[in-house]
Write a protein that holds these residues in place. Structure first.
Motif, short mmCIF file in Angstrom:
data_model
loop_
_atom_site.label_atom_id
_atom_site.label_comp_id
_atom_site.label_asym_id
_atom_site.label_seq_id
_atom_site.Cartn_x
_atom_site.Cartn_y
_atom_site.Cartn_z
N LEU A 1 0.83 -1.21 0.00
CA LEU A 1 0.00 0.00 0.00
C LEU A 1 0.86 1.26 0.00
CD1 LEU A 1 -2.79 -1.21 2.42
CD2 LEU A 1 -3.03 -0.78 -0.04
N MET A 2 1.97 1.23 0.71
CA MET A 2 2.87 2.40 0.70
C MET A 2 3.51 2.59 -0.67
SD MET A 2 2.63 4.26 3.30
CE MET A 2 4.02 5.34 2.94
N ALA B 1 -0.67 9.06 4.16
CA ALA B 1 -0.92 7.70 3.66
C ALA B 1 -0.78 6.68 4.79
CB ALA B 1 0.03 7.37 2.52
N GLU B 2 0.20 6.87 5.64
CA GLU B 2 0.38 5.94 6.77
C GLU B 2 -0.89 5.89 7.61
OE1 GLU B 2 2.76 3.87 7.67
OE2 GLU B 2 4.54 4.52 6.57
N ALA C 1 -3.62 2.71 7.98
CA ALA C 1 -3.98 2.16 9.30
C ALA C 1 -5.49 2.12 9.47
CB ALA C 1 -3.33 2.99 10.41
N ARG C 2 -6.19 3.17 9.01
CA ARG C 2 -7.66 3.22 9.14
C ARG C 2 -8.35 2.23 8.22
NH1 ARG C 2 -6.77 8.70 8.62
NH2 ARG C 2 -7.78 8.72 6.59
N ALA C 3 -7.83 2.05 7.01
CA ALA C 3 -8.51 1.24 5.99
C ALA C 3 -7.99 -0.20 5.92
CB ALA C 3 -8.37 1.91 4.62
N ARG C 4 -7.14 -0.57 6.83
CA ARG C 4 -6.46 -1.87 6.79
C ARG C 4 -7.45 -3.04 6.66
NH1 ARG C 4 -3.76 -1.33 11.58
NH2 ARG C 4 -5.37 -2.09 12.97
#
Length: 169
Positions: free
Chosen positions: A119-120, A134-135, A139-142
């Motif tokens: 993702l990164m 983005a980090e 984390a929110r959309a994991r």
């Protein structure tokens, strides 16, 4: 090391065959590609996707369910096609272009670190000035995002490039 799919004696237009460095550059800069998979009945299925090249792998992302994931889960063999820069040449009934065709295997990534890294890689390609944001987004959309890795086994690159007299400075 990734193999070339077309040896010089197999591509009809040998003058348009490009090397691995060219293919990598197109894969790094092209905005999207077409992922082709095999449906359960043997029918082809192709979709446009965003992607990021990381080493000799391509990462894509999507929802946590759907046809793409079902097909990859059943048969991971894929063909991925990318068209880079193009320029129409109407008076010549032609087009300048650059393209890459990748063959490989797609797998749904389950390792959390690799999911994050994939993702990164996408964030660095499409939103390079927003890596900190983005980090937090990742984390929110994991739990709502799947990550797919394409292991490249073969690829070829082809281009009709501008002639030196046609380039602008």
């Amino acid at each position: 090391m990734i193999q070339s799919v077309y040896h010089m004696d197999m591509m009809r237009r040998k003058d348009r065959q490009q090397d691995g460095a060219f293919a990598k550059q197109v894969l790094e800069t092209a905005p999207y590609g077409i992922l082709s998979m095999i449906d359960g009945d043997g029918s082809p299925y192709a979709i446009p996707i965003s992607f990021a090249l990381a080493g000799e792998r391509i990462y894509i992302h999507g929802a946590t369910e759907g046809k793409k994931l079902r097909l990859i889960g059943a048969d991971g063999r894929i063909c991925f096609t990318v068209v880079g820069k193009t320029r129409l040449l109407p008076a010549q009934f032609s087009t300048e272009y650059e393209s890459v065709v990748v063959f490989g295997t797609a797998r749904i990534v389950t390792d959390e670190q690799e999911r994050h890294d994939g993702l990164m890689a996408l964030a660095r390609k499409y939103s390079p000035e927003f890596t900190q944001e983005a980090e937090a987004y990742i984390a929110r959309a994991r739990n709502e995002t799947s990550v797919i890795r394409i292991d490249i086994t073969q690829m070829s690159a082809k281009a009709k490039l501008p002639k030196p007299s046609q380039t602008t400075t």
